[in-house]
Write a protein that holds these residues in place. Structure first.
Motif, PDB file in Angstrom:
ATOM      1  N   TYR A 166       0.826  -1.194   0.000  1.00 17.06           N
ATOM      2  CA  TYR A 166       0.000   0.000   0.000  1.00 17.06           C
ATOM      3  C   TYR A 166       0.866   1.250   0.000  1.00 17.06           C
ATOM      4  CZ  TYR A 166       1.350  -0.191   4.891  1.00 17.06           C
ATOM      5  OH  TYR A 166       2.085  -0.249   6.041  1.00 17.06           O
ATOM      6  N   LEU A 167       0.282   2.348  -0.446  1.00 16.22           N
ATOM      7  CA  LEU A 167       0.884   3.663  -0.241  1.00 16.22           C
ATOM      8  C   LEU A 167       0.678   4.082   1.210  1.00 16.22           C
ATOM      9  CD1 LEU A 167       2.084   6.408  -1.187  1.00 16.22           C
ATOM     10  CD2 LEU A 167      -0.249   7.097  -1.753  1.00 16.22           C
ATOM     11  N   HIS A 168      -0.565   4.036   1.670  1.00 13.74           N
ATOM     12  CA  HIS A 168      -0.860   4.296   3.083  1.00 13.74           C
ATOM     13  C   HIS A 168      -1.796   3.217   3.590  1.00 13.74           C
ATOM     14  CE1 HIS A 168      -4.951   5.699   2.278  1.00 13.74           C
ATOM     15  NE2 HIS A 168      -4.484   6.538   1.362  1.00 13.74           N
ATOM     16  N   ARG A 169      -1.856   3.068   4.885  1.00 15.16           N
ATOM     17  CA  ARG A 169      -2.711   2.049   5.482  1.00 15.16           C
ATOM     18  C   ARG A 169      -4.180   2.350   5.174  1.00 15.16           C
ATOM     19  NH1 ARG A 169      -3.542   2.334  11.889  1.00 15.16           N
ATOM     20  NH2 ARG A 169      -4.705   0.503  11.221  1.00 15.16           N
ATOM     21  N   ALA A 170      -5.027   1.352   5.295  1.00 19.54           N
ATOM     22  CA  ALA A 170      -6.461   1.547   5.058  1.00 19.54           C
ATOM     23  C   ALA A 170      -7.055   2.402   6.176  1.00 19.54           C
ATOM     24  CB  ALA A 170      -7.159   0.192   4.999  1.00 19.54           C
ATOM     25  N   PHE A 171      -7.898   3.353   5.777  1.00 26.79           N
ATOM     26  CA  PHE A 171      -8.583   4.217   6.733  1.00 26.79           C
ATOM     27  C   PHE A 171     -10.084   3.995   6.662  1.00 26.79           C
ATOM     28  CE2 PHE A 171      -4.687   6.756   6.052  1.00 26.79           C
ATOM     29  CZ  PHE A 171      -4.307   6.962   7.370  1.00 26.79           C
ATOM     30  N   ALA A 172     -10.727   4.127   7.819  1.00 22.42           N
ATOM     31  CA  ALA A 172     -12.190   4.148   7.903  1.00 22.42           C
ATOM     32  C   ALA A 172     -12.559   5.188   8.947  1.00 22.42           C
ATOM     33  CB  ALA A 172     -12.726   2.772   8.302  1.00 22.42           C
ATOM     34  N   TRP A 173     -13.402   6.145   8.565  1.00 25.33           N
ATOM     35  CA  TRP A 173     -13.810   7.221   9.456  1.00 25.33           C
ATOM     36  C   TRP A 173     -15.332   7.259   9.525  1.00 25.33           C
ATOM     37  CZ3 TRP A 173     -10.129   9.577   5.639  1.00 25.33           C
ATOM     38  CH2 TRP A 173      -8.802   9.548   6.110  1.00 25.33           C
ATOM     39  N   PHE A 174     -15.886   7.229  10.739  1.00 25.59           N
ATOM     40  CA  PHE A 174     -17.328   7.188  10.950  1.00 25.59           C
ATOM     41  C   PHE A 174     -17.806   8.470  11.627  1.00 25.59           C
ATOM     42  CE2 PHE A 174     -17.221   2.254  11.698  1.00 25.59           C
ATOM     43  CZ  PHE A 174     -16.856   2.069  10.379  1.00 25.59           C
ATOM     44  N   GLY A 175     -18.988   8.944  11.206  1.00 22.03           N
ATOM     45  CA  GLY A 175     -19.632  10.063  11.894  1.00 22.03           C
ATOM     46  C   GLY A 175     -18.789  11.319  11.864  1.00 22.03           C
ATOM     47  N   SER A 176     -18.629  11.958  13.025  1.00 17.46           N
ATOM     48  CA  SER A 176     -17.860  13.204  13.085  1.00 17.46           C
ATOM     49  C   SER A 176     -16.384  12.979  12.775  1.00 17.46           C
ATOM     50  CB  SER A 176     -18.019  13.866  14.456  1.00 17.46           C
ATOM     51  OG  SER A 176     -17.581  12.995  15.483  1.00 17.46           O
ATOM     52  N   HIS A 177     -15.918  11.731  12.863  1.00 13.52           N
ATOM     53  CA  HIS A 177     -14.542  11.444  12.443  1.00 13.52           C
ATOM     54  C   HIS A 177     -14.370  11.667  10.934  1.00 13.52           C
ATOM     55  CE1 HIS A 177     -13.170   8.731  16.040  1.00 13.52           C
ATOM     56  NE2 HIS A 177     -13.459   9.962  16.395  1.00 13.52           N
ATOM     57  N   SER A 178     -15.479  11.604  10.189  1.00 12.94           N
ATOM     58  CA  SER A 178     -15.374  11.823   8.743  1.00 12.94           C
ATOM     59  C   SER A 178     -15.067  13.279   8.409  1.00 12.94           C
ATOM     60  CB  SER A 178     -16.657  11.372   8.030  1.00 12.94           C
ATOM     61  OG  SER A 178     -17.762  12.176   8.399  1.00 12.94           O
TER      62      SER A 178
END
Length: 298
Positions: free
Chosen positions: A86-98
């Motif tokens: 990968y270039l960068h690790r996988a990200f997941a952002w939920f709710g206000s984290h988005s």
């Protein structure tokens, strides 16, 4: 480096960094080389794998799933389809984290134990390396209908339509950043990509040496977003590799463009590869999920 961007420097060190970023953006160190046709095909394959991953995982999301679990699903999908790199690790952002609320440092941006709720906006972001070629995408969704998200996606699609014209113009990359920032704020949104490391609207994509196995990753701050190998490649290119407000260097080459906007409680983005040639600029692929989904609604 502080999180966020203000038009006026915050002090001596910020003023020095902006001067250094502007000067160093001129020294591209080969970053603006136009790839041959087979390289475009390689990046296209990597981008399509990335989109396959985020769309597949978006259909597996359930209430109560954590950001870490979603990121693991993304990584497992890529591994099952032939790449752990990968270039960068996988990200997941939920709710206000988005929209990066509650974050105090870049280490906070990594996937967390936050559990998905029905009303949460979700951003999935993944960047596989396939045969050495990098793809990098961002995908936004919600488990339930969300009128605010639909409106934001329409705005982002307008930016998508206009960005190739902006890159084809005489504007510097930094001037493009500032115009996009102004458009985002005039539309009533927050500029969330200004909270990325170096406040990037995008970054160059390139090829690394093809090999098997996992990438190494060191630390958990902004350096830890990326694999060690791609960090070294980005450092070799210097700040010409990042589309910052100070970039005045050449625009030619391949860019992963990622406008990210926010409103109260949520954020949205897209990310895909823009090809910038001397006589034309175009998206590497128009058959991408956010475009196809918008067409299906018409």
């Amino acid at each position: 480096m502080p999180i966020g961007y203000e038009l006026e420097p915050s002090g001596m060190w910020d003023r020095f960094y902006r001067w250094f970023a502007k000067v160093s953006s001129r020294y591209v160190n080969g970053a603006d080389e136009l790839p041959p046709k087979e390289a475009l095909a390689g990046h296209l394959a990597a981008q399509r794998l990335a989109y396959d991953a985020v769309v597949h995982v978006s259909k597996q999301l359930v209430v109560g799933m954590t950001e870490l679990e979603a990121a693991t699903l993304l990584e497992n999908y890529l591994k099952a389809h032939g790449t752990e790199r990968y270039l960068h690790r996988a990200f997941a952002w939920f709710g206000s984290h988005s929209r990066f609320d509650e974050y105090q440092s870049y280490s906070d941006y990594h996937p967390s134990e936050r559990a998905l709720q029905p009303e949460h906006v979700v951003i999935l972001d993944v960047s596989p390396v396939v045969d050495g070629y990098i793809g990098d995408v961002g995908y936004t969704l919600c488990l339930q209908p969300d009128a605010e998200l639909d409106k934001a996606k329409d705005f982002l699609l307008q930016l998508r339509e206009d960005l190739p014209k902006m890159f084809a113009s005489e504007l510097t990359a930094g001037e493009i950043w500032l115009q996009i920032d102004e458009r985002i704020k005039n539309a009533g949104y927050d500029n969330v990509h200004s909270k990325y490391p170096h406040c990037v609207l995008g970054h160059r994509v390139f090829r690394v040496k093809p090999k098997q196995g996992k990438h190494l990753r060191i630390g958990n701050r902004s350096f830890g977003w990326f694999s060690l190998e791609t960090n070294m490649a980005l450092m070799k290119m210097g700040l010409s590799a990042t589309l910052t407000p100070e970039h005045i260097g050449r625009k030619l080459g391949l860019w992963a463009i990622e406008p990210h906007i926010g409103w109260a409680g949520g954020g949205a983005k897209f990310e895909e590869i823009l090809v910038v040639e001397p006589t034309r600029c175009y998206w590497l692929d128009d058959n991408v999920p956010h475009v196809l989904e918008a067409k299906a609604k018409r």
